[in-house]
Structures are given as structure tokens and as C-alpha cells.
Design an enzyme around this catalytic site. Structure first.
Site, PDB file in Angstrom:
ATOM      1  N   HIS A  23     -42.822  -5.267 -19.000  1.00  0.00           N
ATOM      2  CA  HIS A  23     -42.301  -6.403 -18.237  1.00  0.00           C
ATOM      3  C   HIS A  23     -40.805  -6.591 -18.494  1.00  0.00           C
ATOM      4  CE1 HIS A  23     -43.227 -10.594 -16.494  1.00  0.00           C
ATOM      5  NE2 HIS A  23     -41.941 -10.622 -16.761  1.00  0.00           N
ATOM      6  N   ARG A  49     -33.100 -16.003 -13.749  1.00  0.00           N
ATOM      7  CA  ARG A  49     -34.502 -16.413 -13.905  1.00  0.00           C
ATOM      8  C   ARG A  49     -34.669 -17.563 -14.881  1.00  0.00           C
ATOM      9  NH1 ARG A  49     -35.391 -13.886 -18.916  1.00  0.00           N
ATOM     10  NH2 ARG A  49     -37.547 -14.540 -19.018  1.00  0.00           N
TER      11      ARG A  49
HETATM   12  C1  HEM Z   1     -35.534 -10.785 -13.300  1.00  0.00           C
HETATM   13  C2  HEM Z   1     -36.212  -9.919 -14.044  1.00  0.00           C
HETATM   14  C3  HEM Z   1     -37.173 -10.416 -15.082  1.00  0.00           C
HETATM   15  C4  HEM Z   1     -36.970 -10.428 -16.418  1.00  0.00           C
HETATM   16  C5  HEM Z   1     -35.748  -9.888 -17.157  1.00  0.00           C
HETATM   17  C6  HEM Z   1     -38.121 -11.042 -17.012  1.00  0.00           C
HETATM   18  C7  HEM Z   1     -38.269 -11.253 -18.365  1.00  0.00           C
HETATM   19  C8  HEM Z   1     -39.299 -11.958 -18.931  1.00  0.00           C
HETATM   20  C9  HEM Z   1     -39.418 -12.217 -20.336  1.00  0.00           C
HETATM   21  C10 HEM Z   1     -38.401 -11.796 -21.390  1.00  0.00           C
HETATM   22  C11 HEM Z   1     -40.551 -12.900 -20.531  1.00  0.00           C
HETATM   23  C12 HEM Z   1     -41.159 -13.321 -21.868  1.00  0.00           C
HETATM   24  C13 HEM Z   1     -40.817 -14.694 -22.319  1.00  0.00           C
HETATM   25  C14 HEM Z   1     -41.503 -14.924 -23.662  1.00  0.00           C
HETATM   26  O1  HEM Z   1     -41.232 -14.168 -24.624  1.00  0.00           O
HETATM   27  O2  HEM Z   1     -42.301 -15.875 -23.748  1.00  0.00           O
HETATM   28  C15 HEM Z   1     -41.161 -13.103 -19.235  1.00  0.00           C
HETATM   29  C16 HEM Z   1     -42.328 -13.781 -19.014  1.00  0.00           C
HETATM   30  C17 HEM Z   1     -42.904 -13.952 -17.791  1.00  0.00           C
HETATM   31  N1  HEM Z   1     -42.431 -13.473 -16.595  1.00  0.00           N
HETATM   32 FE1  HEM Z   1     -40.802 -12.347 -16.326  1.00  0.00          FE
HETATM   33  N2  HEM Z   1     -39.025 -11.375 -16.044  1.00  0.00           N
HETATM   34  C18 HEM Z   1     -38.483 -11.031 -14.847  1.00  0.00           C
HETATM   35  C19 HEM Z   1     -39.077 -11.179 -13.607  1.00  0.00           C
HETATM   36  C20 HEM Z   1     -40.290 -11.784 -13.391  1.00  0.00           C
HETATM   37  C21 HEM Z   1     -40.895 -11.955 -12.084  1.00  0.00           C
HETATM   38  C22 HEM Z   1     -40.281 -11.504 -10.753  1.00  0.00           C
HETATM   39  C23 HEM Z   1     -42.071 -12.630 -12.270  1.00  0.00           C
HETATM   40  C24 HEM Z   1     -43.077 -13.087 -11.252  1.00  0.00           C
HETATM   41  C25 HEM Z   1     -43.326 -12.450 -10.100  1.00  0.00           C
HETATM   42  C26 HEM Z   1     -42.196 -12.875 -13.684  1.00  0.00           C
HETATM   43  C27 HEM Z   1     -43.222 -13.555 -14.275  1.00  0.00           C
HETATM   44  C28 HEM Z   1     -43.316 -13.844 -15.615  1.00  0.00           C
HETATM   45  C29 HEM Z   1     -44.409 -14.590 -16.199  1.00  0.00           C
HETATM   46  C30 HEM Z   1     -45.603 -15.188 -15.482  1.00  0.00           C
HETATM   47  C31 HEM Z   1     -44.142 -14.664 -17.565  1.00  0.00           C
HETATM   48  C32 HEM Z   1     -44.998 -15.339 -18.625  1.00  0.00           C
HETATM   49  C33 HEM Z   1     -45.952 -14.326 -19.168  1.00  0.00           C
HETATM   50  C34 HEM Z   1     -46.864 -14.876 -20.238  1.00  0.00           C
HETATM   51  O3  HEM Z   1     -46.399 -15.635 -21.113  1.00  0.00           O
HETATM   52  O4  HEM Z   1     -48.049 -14.535 -20.199  1.00  0.00           O
HETATM   53  N3  HEM Z   1     -41.126 -12.328 -14.328  1.00  0.00           N
HETATM   54  N4  HEM Z   1     -40.381 -12.507 -18.285  1.00  0.00           N
END
Ligand code: HEM
Length: 180
Positions: free
Chosen positions: A112, A125
Site C-alpha cells: 500500500h 491525502r
Molecule cells: C496517494 C497515495 C497514497 C499513499 C501514499 C497512502 C498511504 C497510506 C499510509 C501510509 C497508510 C497507513 C497509515 C497508518 O499507518 O495507519 C494508509 C492507510 C490507508 N489508506 Fe492509503 N495511501 C494512498 C492512497 C490511498 C487510496 C487512493 C485509498 C482509497 C482508495 C487509500 C485508503 C487507505 C485506507 C482505507 C487506509 C487505512 C488502512 C487500515 O488502517 O486498515 N489510500 N495509506
């Protein structure tokens, strides 16, 4: 501090389109109002009020945090006139896993963070947590980008939806908006 996403007939974002990706959708509305709130809002006549809270990270490791902070852009850039609100709920099977097991699926298998990094800084974001607020979704994910990067954003969501992590998503709605 809470952040509220209220759909109705007024707001700082105009809803361009919204579609259920998995599970039930949300009632149609013309506008989305995104605003901070000091307290959980009372029930309202709005089409749908969703509430989340920007929280600490759960999965990010130090090297990843350093890399993210070095490239990520903040919200409210003047040229980022498009945005997406993607509320997501994960399944009971996901929440029954341990933190370690979830990290393995989230990053070791689904990459991810590693695979999404290249979309920064074009896509700004913010993740809001909703699960512990008794909300219908676990997460409210919010992304802002310039019209020139609209296709880049489609590539990003397409890539993530094909991951093992997404097999645990049981409800997802995709709401696209334009700054009014
Ligand atoms: C722009 C690029 C993206 C980056 C760099 C990114 C990065 C991240 C990171 C670092 C986390 C973890 C946060 C933590 O440690 O608690 C996260 C969680 C999450 N992201 Fe992304 N993300 C991106 C795009 C997306 C997109 C497009 C979606 C939805 C379509 C998404 C949905 C989620 C969700 C639902 C979580 C929570 C997951 C969980 O805690 O189970 N992300 N993201």
C-alpha cells in the site's frame, strides 16, 4: 478534533459523481460540506453526515514516515480543485487479525505504501478514522489533486483495489467533488 463530511444542497465542494464500489452506496446530493467540528455533531437533516478523526499512524514504520514526509503535499493547494472522498469499511475478518498480521497484508503483500509513494506529491491525502466513533465506515479517505492529475488518481485507486488488502473491504463508496 473531528472532521465532518456533510452531504446536502450546500457546501464547499460540488459533488460531480458518486458510486458504490462494494456494498451499499450513499444517498445522492449536490454538495459536500467538509468542516472541522469540536464535538460529534448531532443528527441532522443532511443527506448523510459522516464523521472521522485524523489520528496517529498504525502501520507506518520510521523509514516510511521519513520518506512520506519528504514528498507529501498538504491539503488546500489552490490548484488542487478536484477531490475524492472514499469511505471504506473493512470486514470482521480483517479486524480479527492482529496488528502484525494486518501490517503483513497491508504492506508486505499489498505494498500500500511502497506502491502509492510514486503518486506523491500529485495526490494530497488525509486519512480519517471512523470505526471507533460508531460510524457506518471504518475510514474516510480524502484526496486532493489538480485536474491534470485526474487520470493519475484513477490509476492509483485501480492499483489499490486489486490488492489483497482490498479483499477485506466490504463497503466502499467513491465520491468525486470539485471545489466551489
Ligand atoms: C496517494 C497515495 C497514497 C499513499 C501514499 C497512502 C498511504 C497510506 C499510509 C501510509 C497508510 C497507513 C497509515 C497508518 O499507518 O495507519 C494508509 C492507510 C490507508 N489508506 Fe492509503 N495511501 C494512498 C492512497 C490511498 C487510496 C487512493 C485509498 C482509497 C482508495 C487509500 C485508503 C487507505 C485506507 C482505507 C487506509 C487505512 C488502512 C487500515 O488502517 O486498515 N489510500 N495509506
Amino acid at each position: 478534533m473531528f472532521t465532518t463530511f456533510t452531504a446536502g444542497d450546500a457546501g464547499n465542494w460540488q459533488i460531480l459523481r458518486m458510486a458504490p464500489v462494494t456494498g451499499d452506496g450513499l444517498a445522492p446530493a449536490s454538495h459536500l460540506a467538509v468542516a472541522p467540528a469540536a464535538a460529534l455533531p448531532a443528527a441532522s437533516a443532511a443527506s448523510w453526515p459522516l464523521v472521522g478523526v485524523a489520528s496517529h499512524v498504525r502501520y507506518v514504520e520510521r523509514a516510511e514516515k521519513t520518506a512520506l514526509v519528504a514528498v507529501q503535499a498538504g491539503l488546500s493547494r489552490p490548484d488542487a480543485t478536484l477531490a475524492a472522498l472514499i469511505p471504506i469499511r473493512k470486514s470482521a475478518a480483517w479486524w480479527e487479525l492482529t496488528q502484525e498480521e494486518r501490517r503483513r497484508i497491508f504492506e508486505d503483500k499489498s505494498q500500500h505504501i511502497a506502491a502509492s509513494m510514486k503518486y506523491l506529491p500529485a495526490i494530497a491525502r488525509q486519512l480519517y478514522h471512523s470505526r471507533d466513533l460508531g460510524q457506518p465506515f471504518d475510514f474516510l479517505t480524502w484526496f486532493e489533486f489538480a485536474p491534470a492529475h485526474a487520470q493519475t488518481f484513477e490509476d492509483l485507486v485501480g492499483m489499490l483495489r486489486a490488492t489483497e488488502e482490498w479483499s477485506y473491504v466490504e463497503r466502499e463508496v467513491d465520491v468525486r467533488v470539485r471545489r466551489t
